[in-house]
Enzyme design. Structure first.
Site, PDB file in Angstrom:
ATOM      1  N   HIS A  12       7.708   9.058  31.792  1.00  0.00           N
ATOM      2  CA  HIS A  12       7.195   8.763  30.452  1.00  0.00           C
ATOM      3  C   HIS A  12       7.628   7.410  29.932  1.00  0.00           C
ATOM      4  O   HIS A  12       6.935   6.803  29.129  1.00  0.00           O
ATOM      5  CB  HIS A  12       7.468   9.939  29.514  1.00  0.00           C
ATOM      6  CG  HIS A  12       6.562  11.079  29.860  1.00  0.00           C
ATOM      7  ND1 HIS A  12       6.944  12.072  30.720  1.00  0.00           N
ATOM      8  CD2 HIS A  12       5.262  11.305  29.567  1.00  0.00           C
ATOM      9  CE1 HIS A  12       5.916  12.883  30.925  1.00  0.00           C
ATOM     10  NE2 HIS A  12       4.887  12.443  30.229  1.00  0.00           N
ATOM     11  N   ARG A 118      -0.441  12.861  23.165  1.00  0.00           N
ATOM     12  CA  ARG A 118       0.812  13.540  23.547  1.00  0.00           C
ATOM     13  C   ARG A 118       1.618  13.801  22.272  1.00  0.00           C
ATOM     14  O   ARG A 118       2.179  12.861  21.702  1.00  0.00           O
ATOM     15  CB  ARG A 118       1.643  12.661  24.480  1.00  0.00           C
ATOM     16  CG  ARG A 118       1.116  12.550  25.895  1.00  0.00           C
ATOM     17  CD  ARG A 118       2.155  11.818  26.776  1.00  0.00           C
ATOM     18  NE  ARG A 118       1.814  11.917  28.178  1.00  0.00           N
ATOM     19  CZ  ARG A 118       1.085  11.010  28.846  1.00  0.00           C
ATOM     20  NH1 ARG A 118       0.618   9.949  28.236  1.00  0.00           N
ATOM     21  NH2 ARG A 118       0.827  11.180  30.143  1.00  0.00           N
ATOM     22  N   ARG A 154      -3.098  17.477  22.531  1.00  0.00           N
ATOM     23  CA  ARG A 154      -2.433  18.384  23.468  1.00  0.00           C
ATOM     24  C   ARG A 154      -1.246  19.032  22.769  1.00  0.00           C
ATOM     25  O   ARG A 154      -0.418  18.342  22.186  1.00  0.00           O
ATOM     26  CB  ARG A 154      -1.942  17.619  24.694  1.00  0.00           C
ATOM     27  CG  ARG A 154      -1.220  18.544  25.666  1.00  0.00           C
ATOM     28  CD  ARG A 154      -0.802  17.822  26.907  1.00  0.00           C
ATOM     29  NE  ARG A 154       0.333  16.948  26.682  1.00  0.00           N
ATOM     30  CZ  ARG A 154       0.875  16.211  27.643  1.00  0.00           C
ATOM     31  NH1 ARG A 154       0.366  16.221  28.854  1.00  0.00           N
ATOM     32  NH2 ARG A 154       1.914  15.443  27.391  1.00  0.00           N
ATOM     33  N   ASN A 276      -0.643  13.323  36.969  1.00  0.00           N
ATOM     34  CA  ASN A 276       0.794  13.015  37.092  1.00  0.00           C
ATOM     35  C   ASN A 276       1.538  14.244  37.599  1.00  0.00           C
ATOM     36  O   ASN A 276       2.378  14.157  38.491  1.00  0.00           O
ATOM     37  CB  ASN A 276       1.374  12.589  35.739  1.00  0.00           C
ATOM     38  CG  ASN A 276       0.644  11.405  35.153  1.00  0.00           C
ATOM     39  OD1 ASN A 276      -0.042  10.684  35.875  1.00  0.00           O
ATOM     40  ND2 ASN A 276       0.767  11.213  33.856  1.00  0.00           N
ATOM     41  N   ASP A 277       1.216  15.380  36.999  1.00  0.00           N
ATOM     42  CA  ASP A 277       1.857  16.610  37.449  1.00  0.00           C
ATOM     43  C   ASP A 277       1.128  17.225  38.639  1.00  0.00           C
ATOM     44  O   ASP A 277       1.755  17.732  39.562  1.00  0.00           O
ATOM     45  CB  ASP A 277       1.931  17.620  36.298  1.00  0.00           C
ATOM     46  CG  ASP A 277       3.101  17.311  35.376  1.00  0.00           C
ATOM     47  OD1 ASP A 277       4.202  17.075  35.890  1.00  0.00           O
ATOM     48  OD2 ASP A 277       2.892  17.261  34.158  1.00  0.00           O
ATOM     49  N   ARG A 287       8.057  13.543  40.438  1.00  0.00           N
ATOM     50  CA  ARG A 287       7.508  12.266  39.963  1.00  0.00           C
ATOM     51  C   ARG A 287       8.583  11.327  39.430  1.00  0.00           C
ATOM     52  O   ARG A 287       8.334  10.160  39.177  1.00  0.00           O
ATOM     53  CB  ARG A 287       6.425  12.523  38.902  1.00  0.00           C
ATOM     54  CG  ARG A 287       6.914  13.105  37.612  1.00  0.00           C
ATOM     55  CD  ARG A 287       5.785  13.667  36.762  1.00  0.00           C
ATOM     56  NE  ARG A 287       5.416  12.831  35.644  1.00  0.00           N
ATOM     57  CZ  ARG A 287       4.660  13.230  34.620  1.00  0.00           C
ATOM     58  NH1 ARG A 287       4.150  14.453  34.595  1.00  0.00           N
ATOM     59  NH2 ARG A 287       4.365  12.421  33.649  1.00  0.00           N
ATOM     60  N   CYS A 324      -6.634  12.744  32.446  1.00  0.00           N
ATOM     61  CA  CYS A 324      -5.763  11.991  31.540  1.00  0.00           C
ATOM     62  C   CYS A 324      -4.449  11.608  32.198  1.00  0.00           C
ATOM     63  O   CYS A 324      -3.563  11.077  31.551  1.00  0.00           O
ATOM     64  CB  CYS A 324      -5.538  12.765  30.242  1.00  0.00           C
ATOM     65  SG  CYS A 324      -4.826  14.402  30.503  1.00  0.00           S
TER      66      CYS A 324
HETATM   67  C1  PEP Z   1      -0.247  14.631  33.577  1.00  0.00           C
HETATM   68  O1  PEP Z   1       0.560  15.443  34.026  1.00  0.00           O
HETATM   69  O2  PEP Z   1      -1.054  14.003  34.283  1.00  0.00           O
HETATM   70  C2  PEP Z   1      -0.280  14.346  32.140  1.00  0.00           C
HETATM   71  C3  PEP Z   1      -1.205  13.578  31.612  1.00  0.00           C
HETATM   72  O3  PEP Z   1       0.714  14.885  31.370  1.00  0.00           O
HETATM   73  P1  PEP Z   1       2.182  14.270  31.258  1.00  0.00           P
HETATM   74  O4  PEP Z   1       2.198  12.935  31.958  1.00  0.00           O
HETATM   75  O5  PEP Z   1       2.482  14.121  29.801  1.00  0.00           O
HETATM   76  O6  PEP Z   1       3.010  15.286  31.938  1.00  0.00           O
HETATM   77 MG    MG Z   2       1.610  16.759  32.713  1.00  0.00          MG
END
Ligand code: PEP
Ligand code: MG
Length: 396
Positions: A12, A118, A154, A276-277, A287, A324
């Site tokens: 983040h 977020r 979200r 990302n997840d 990550r 996203c």
């Molecule tokens: C993701 O996981 O791709 C996402 C957008 O959420 P975050 O990065 O806040 O976990």
């Molecule tokens: Mg995520």
């Protein structure tokens, strides 16, 4: 520039640096070679940091950086142009934000909506849980800035790498697999309902939509929807206005949902893929762990197949799929994602001009061919090299 020893490109801190347009390289590991006061070249686009650079080389990189900024400036000037492919397919290019004020900046750079607000930063910055009224003001401000265009809010995604002062979360062995996001919301429905009420109230002032993070099962959607229904009943009884038909979607970031996407469409209005997840869970690559950063491959054939299946299922149900995660703003992935049929791309505002330029320079037909060819390849390395070659051949 910003350089860190730990973390990765989807941590983040990296996402915030991208929003602020600060060149950043994360997860260098050993930074003991850095000396205070020493000049370094931070190549954010390549993930490299150069030390002991001669004056001549320093000048060369400074000129490169200037040319890059000028190129971006030209693209930014076209921000208001529509995101339509050469063969006429309209693509939704949205921005990711972490606070309401960022919405204007995203619009300025060409966002036509907010695909990910977020909200956890509202919970992280104070010692106390944010009140309904405080949240309502924030969400109302964000939807107000979008003038009727969608703002996908979200619900809080606490846990993982996001800690909270106002809620003592247990220390866990595997925080990314633990007590996180919708799992906390469904456990602490008092906190969750406060947030839902605030979003519903904001929906009377613009196109607010709700998105649940970290969904793994249909039961979770049903349980979350039940809280929304209770919040709606309360507001009705109190005579407070809200959008009865508010759209509700889920993040597709746990492979279970992507694999079985067709089982989830009856319970949602839309999907948004959180790469990302999704990538860390599919590849079992933390990550945040710099030692295995090279294994974190959003263009891995398995990840592409999950994305393909998710989009297919949503289209079968006449719904749309957005994305996203940071992959949505990676120009190397754009043509493949267009070819797979992705409807909405939501990214850090700074990435929008570059992606919009690609969207406007290609046809869906050629993107389909690129995606099909990419799907025949067995490694992310090949896919990345191929996608880069295609872009280079097109002068993009
Ligand atoms: C993701 O996981 O791709 C996402 C957008 O959420 P975050 O990065 O806040 O976990
Ligand atoms: Mg995520």
């Amino acid at each position: 520039g910003l350089v860190t020893a730990s973390g990765g490109p989807t941590s983040h801190a990296a996402i915030m640096a991208r929003t602020l347009e600060i060149p950043a390289v994360m997860g260098l590991g050993d930074i003991s070679k850095f000396e205070s006061g020493e000049k370094a070249v931070v190549k954010g686009t390549d993930g490299e940091v150069l030390l002991h650079v001669s004056d001549a080389d320093f000048e060369k990189y400074a000129a490169e950086a200037k040319a890059y900024r000028e190129h971006l400036q030209v693209l930014k000037e076209s921000a208001a142009l529509p995101a339509v492919t050469k063969d006429g397919k309209e693509i939704l290019l949205f921005g990711n934000i972490g606070k309401a004020e960022d919405a204007s900046h995203a619009c300025h750079l060409g966002a036509e909506g907010i695909g990910l607000f977020r909200t956890e930063f509202l919970y992280m910055k104070n010692d106390e849980l944010p009140s309904e009224d405080m949240q309502f003001e924030v969400y109302k401000k964000a939807v107000g800035r979008l003038g009727g265009r969608p703002v996908i809010i979200r619900t809080m995604d606490i846990g993982g790498d996001k800690e909270l002062k106002c809620l003592q979360l247990p220390k866990e062995m595997n925080p990314f697999l633990g007590y996180r996001a919708i799992r906390i919301s469904l456990d602490r429905t008092d906190i969750f309902k406060t947030q839902i009420r605030a979003i519903l109230r904001a929906s009377a002032f613009g196109e607010a939509q709700i998105m649940y993070p970290m969904i793994a099962s249909v039961e979770e959607i049903k349980a979350a929807n039940a809280v929304v229904e209770t919040a709606k009943e309360e507001l009705r009884a109190e005579g407070i206005a809200f959008n009865e038909d508010i759209q509700i979607g889920i993040m597709v970031e746990i492979p279970a949902v992507a694999v079985a996407a067709e089982l989830f469409t009856p319970h949602v209005d839309f999907f948004s893929i959180g790469t990302n997840d999704l990538c860390q869970y599919t590849l079992a690559v933390d990550r945040m762990n710099e030692n295995i950063g090279h294994l974190y491959q959003p263009l891995h054939p398995a990840v592409l197949r999950l994305i393909k299946h998710t989009i297919w299922a949503s289209h079968e149900a006449k719904q749309i799929t957005g994305m996203c995660g940071e992959m949505a703003g990676d120009p190397v992935a754009t043509m493949i994602l267009l070819g797979l049929g992705l409807d909405e791309f939501s990214m850090s505002a700074s990435a929008i001009p570059v992606v919009k330029n690609i969207v406007r320079s290609v046809t869906i037909e050629e993107c389909k061919a690129v995606a099909e060819k990419a799907l025949t390849m067995s490694t992310a390395t090949e896919i990345v090299a191929y996608a880069k070659t295609v872009l280079a051949e097109k002068g993009l």
